[in-house]
Design a protein around this motif. Sequence first.
Motif, PDB file in Angstrom:
ATOM      1  N   PHE A   1      47.900  46.841  46.581  1.00  0.00           N
ATOM      2  CA  PHE A   1      47.957  45.486  46.038  1.00  0.00           C
ATOM      3  C   PHE A   1      48.322  45.422  44.563  1.00  0.00           C
ATOM      4  CE2 PHE A   1      46.035  41.533  48.090  1.00  0.00           C
ATOM      5  CZ  PHE A   1      46.730  41.751  49.259  1.00  0.00           C
ATOM      6  N   GLN A   2      47.915  46.405  43.784  1.00  0.00           N
ATOM      7  CA  GLN A   2      48.124  46.310  42.342  1.00  0.00           C
ATOM      8  C   GLN A   2      49.590  46.074  41.944  1.00  0.00           C
ATOM      9  OE1 GLN A   2      45.953  49.747  40.797  1.00  0.00           O
ATOM     10  NE2 GLN A   2      44.266  48.412  40.184  1.00  0.00           N
ATOM     11  N   PRO A   3      50.543  46.862  42.463  1.00  0.00           N
ATOM     12  CA  PRO A   3      51.938  46.577  42.106  1.00  0.00           C
ATOM     13  C   PRO A   3      52.430  45.264  42.702  1.00  0.00           C
ATOM     14  CG  PRO A   3      51.827  48.325  43.748  1.00  0.00           C
ATOM     15  CD  PRO A   3      50.431  48.104  43.260  1.00  0.00           C
ATOM     16  N   ILE A   4      51.940  44.914  43.901  1.00  0.00           N
ATOM     17  CA  ILE A   4      52.342  43.664  44.539  1.00  0.00           C
ATOM     18  C   ILE A   4      51.822  42.469  43.746  1.00  0.00           C
ATOM     19  CG2 ILE A   4      52.083  42.231  46.607  1.00  0.00           C
ATOM     20  CD1 ILE A   4      51.823  44.889  48.188  1.00  0.00           C
ATOM     21  N   ILE A   5      50.549  42.547  43.356  1.00  0.00           N
ATOM     22  CA  ILE A   5      49.950  41.479  42.552  1.00  0.00           C
ATOM     23  C   ILE A   5      50.690  41.343  41.225  1.00  0.00           C
ATOM     24  CG2 ILE A   5      47.938  40.960  41.115  1.00  0.00           C
ATOM     25  CD1 ILE A   5      47.493  39.943  43.829  1.00  0.00           C
TER      26      ILE A   5
ATOM     27  N   LEU B   1      44.315  41.771  33.534  1.00  0.00           N
ATOM     28  CA  LEU B   1      44.590  40.683  34.470  1.00  0.00           C
ATOM     29  C   LEU B   1      44.931  41.195  35.861  1.00  0.00           C
ATOM     30  CD1 LEU B   1      44.836  37.630  34.791  1.00  0.00           C
ATOM     31  CD2 LEU B   1      47.242  37.810  34.146  1.00  0.00           C
ATOM     32  N   ASN B   2      45.704  42.264  35.931  1.00  0.00           N
ATOM     33  CA  ASN B   2      46.106  42.801  37.232  1.00  0.00           C
ATOM     34  C   ASN B   2      44.872  43.289  38.012  1.00  0.00           C
ATOM     35  OD1 ASN B   2      46.834  45.283  39.019  1.00  0.00           O
ATOM     36  ND2 ASN B   2      48.767  44.208  38.768  1.00  0.00           N
ATOM     37  N   LYS B   3      44.003  44.023  37.358  1.00  0.00           N
ATOM     38  CA  LYS B   3      42.797  44.542  38.015  1.00  0.00           C
ATOM     39  C   LYS B   3      41.919  43.389  38.499  1.00  0.00           C
ATOM     40  CE  LYS B   3      38.803  47.553  37.206  1.00  0.00           C
ATOM     41  NZ  LYS B   3      38.126  48.440  36.218  1.00  0.00           N
ATOM     42  N   TYR B   4      41.775  42.372  37.662  1.00  0.00           N
ATOM     43  CA  TYR B   4      40.951  41.216  38.018  1.00  0.00           C
ATOM     44  C   TYR B   4      41.532  40.474  39.215  1.00  0.00           C
ATOM     45  CZ  TYR B   4      38.988  36.503  37.743  1.00  0.00           C
ATOM     46  OH  TYR B   4      38.401  35.296  38.047  1.00  0.00           O
ATOM     47  N   ALA B   5      42.824  40.172  39.158  1.00  0.00           N
ATOM     48  CA  ALA B   5      43.469  39.409  40.228  1.00  0.00           C
ATOM     49  C   ALA B   5      43.484  40.194  41.537  1.00  0.00           C
ATOM     50  CB  ALA B   5      44.897  39.037  39.829  1.00  0.00           C
ATOM     51  N   THR B   6      43.715  41.497  41.455  1.00  0.00           N
ATOM     52  CA  THR B   6      43.725  42.330  42.655  1.00  0.00           C
ATOM     53  C   THR B   6      42.361  42.319  43.341  1.00  0.00           C
ATOM     54  OG1 THR B   6      45.438  43.822  41.771  1.00  0.00           O
ATOM     55  CG2 THR B   6      44.047  44.673  43.544  1.00  0.00           C
ATOM     56  N   GLY B   7      41.311  42.516  42.559  1.00  0.00           N
ATOM     57  CA  GLY B   7      39.964  42.523  43.117  1.00  0.00           C
ATOM     58  C   GLY B   7      39.588  41.198  43.751  1.00  0.00           C
ATOM     59  N   LYS B   8      39.909  40.097  43.084  1.00  0.00           N
ATOM     60  CA  LYS B   8      39.575  38.779  43.599  1.00  0.00           C
ATOM     61  C   LYS B   8      40.387  38.441  44.848  1.00  0.00           C
ATOM     62  CE  LYS B   8      37.048  36.284  42.039  1.00  0.00           C
ATOM     63  NZ  LYS B   8      35.600  36.124  42.283  1.00  0.00           N
TER      64      LYS B   8
ATOM     65  N   GLY C   1      49.833  33.789  42.868  1.00  0.00           N
ATOM     66  CA  GLY C   1      50.109  35.215  42.954  1.00  0.00           C
ATOM     67  C   GLY C   1      49.354  35.855  44.108  1.00  0.00           C
ATOM     68  N   ALA C   2      48.096  35.457  44.283  1.00  0.00           N
ATOM     69  CA  ALA C   2      47.290  35.990  45.381  1.00  0.00           C
ATOM     70  C   ALA C   2      47.844  35.555  46.724  1.00  0.00           C
ATOM     71  CB  ALA C   2      45.841  35.532  45.231  1.00  0.00           C
ATOM     72  N   GLU C   3      48.282  34.297  46.807  1.00  0.00           N
ATOM     73  CA  GLU C   3      48.874  33.776  48.049  1.00  0.00           C
ATOM     74  C   GLU C   3      50.152  34.539  48.389  1.00  0.00           C
ATOM     75  OE1 GLU C   3      47.174  29.351  46.888  1.00  0.00           O
ATOM     76  OE2 GLU C   3      49.333  29.700  46.934  1.00  0.00           O
ATOM     77  N   ASP C   4      50.932  34.822  47.367  1.00  0.00           N
ATOM     78  CA  ASP C   4      52.203  35.514  47.567  1.00  0.00           C
ATOM     79  C   ASP C   4      51.990  36.933  48.091  1.00  0.00           C
ATOM     80  OD1 ASP C   4      55.187  35.530  47.088  1.00  0.00           O
ATOM     81  OD2 ASP C   4      54.626  37.204  45.795  1.00  0.00           O
ATOM     82  N   ALA C   5      50.886  37.561  47.676  1.00  0.00           N
ATOM     83  CA  ALA C   5      50.635  38.952  48.052  1.00  0.00           C
ATOM     84  C   ALA C   5      49.825  39.094  49.337  1.00  0.00           C
ATOM     85  CB  ALA C   5      49.904  39.665  46.912  1.00  0.00           C
ATOM     86  N   ALA C   6      49.202  38.015  49.804  1.00  0.00           N
ATOM     87  CA  ALA C   6      48.248  38.104  50.918  1.00  0.00           C
ATOM     88  C   ALA C   6      48.817  38.722  52.189  1.00  0.00           C
ATOM     89  CB  ALA C   6      47.679  36.724  51.227  1.00  0.00           C
ATOM     90  N   GLN C   7      50.032  38.379  52.544  1.00  0.00           N
ATOM     91  CA  GLN C   7      50.606  38.906  53.783  1.00  0.00           C
ATOM     92  C   GLN C   7      50.757  40.419  53.762  1.00  0.00           C
ATOM     93  OE1 GLN C   7      51.403  38.074  56.797  1.00  0.00           O
ATOM     94  NE2 GLN C   7      50.878  35.916  56.688  1.00  0.00           N
ATOM     95  N   LYS C   8      50.868  40.989  52.561  1.00  0.00           N
ATOM     96  CA  LYS C   8      51.031  42.448  52.458  1.00  0.00           C
ATOM     97  C   LYS C   8      49.771  43.184  52.901  1.00  0.00           C
ATOM     98  CE  LYS C   8      55.071  41.903  50.424  1.00  0.00           C
ATOM     99  NZ  LYS C   8      55.060  40.453  50.140  1.00  0.00           N
TER     100      LYS C   8
END
Length: 227
Positions: free
Chosen positions: A171-175, A208-215, A120-127
Amino acid sequence: MPPLLLLALALLGSVSGASAQFSLPKIGGFKLPSTISTKTAKTTTTTGQVSSTEAAGGLREALMQGITKGADQASKVDGFNLNSLIRIPFPPDAQKVATTLRRLGLGSQVDKFELSLNRGAEDAAQKAKPIFLSAIKSLTFSDVWNILTGQKDAATQYLKRTTTTQLTTAFQPIIQQSLDKVGATRYYTDLTTRYNKIPLVTPVETDLNKYATGKAIDGLFVLVAQV
């Protein structure tokens, strides 16, 4: 004389010699152009002077290159998952879930969740790239000077200060979309539901969204600082 002191004198117009050149150091992971000439395109006098445009332009270029490379690296398959510096682990406040479920023979499900979290993080990184680039374009000469004369990680700290809020909001909606797409949300819901059904355990309710976004954002800053 140290390069930064020479640069300071040049910026103050105290160094003469139209052909003088000053080496710039590596600042916070960003390699600036090897030299900046004190003779600007519009100056033909015998007094050398580094213009604010020249100094800011060199730093912007270096930052843009670093950010582009970092975002590209993070968005590749396993850009997060196989990089020990930025890999996103099971949420710390829910680590007891992973430990308990592994003990119950559900380790493969835990592994699938962690993999999907990093996907999920990889998918959002380009944004993230446009947000970083926008911050660089707004660099003032004061920002440039503070970065050049600041601590080793001054450039990274500038980006954190000017982009973290915007990155988090964007990032939050993207993540969330990415986590849903790769199955992380489903895996996590299934794992925590199973765990919460175990007698006498304290239910886990990690955002989970908040955690993944921050990381994910933290990981991008790590990569950018290393370029």
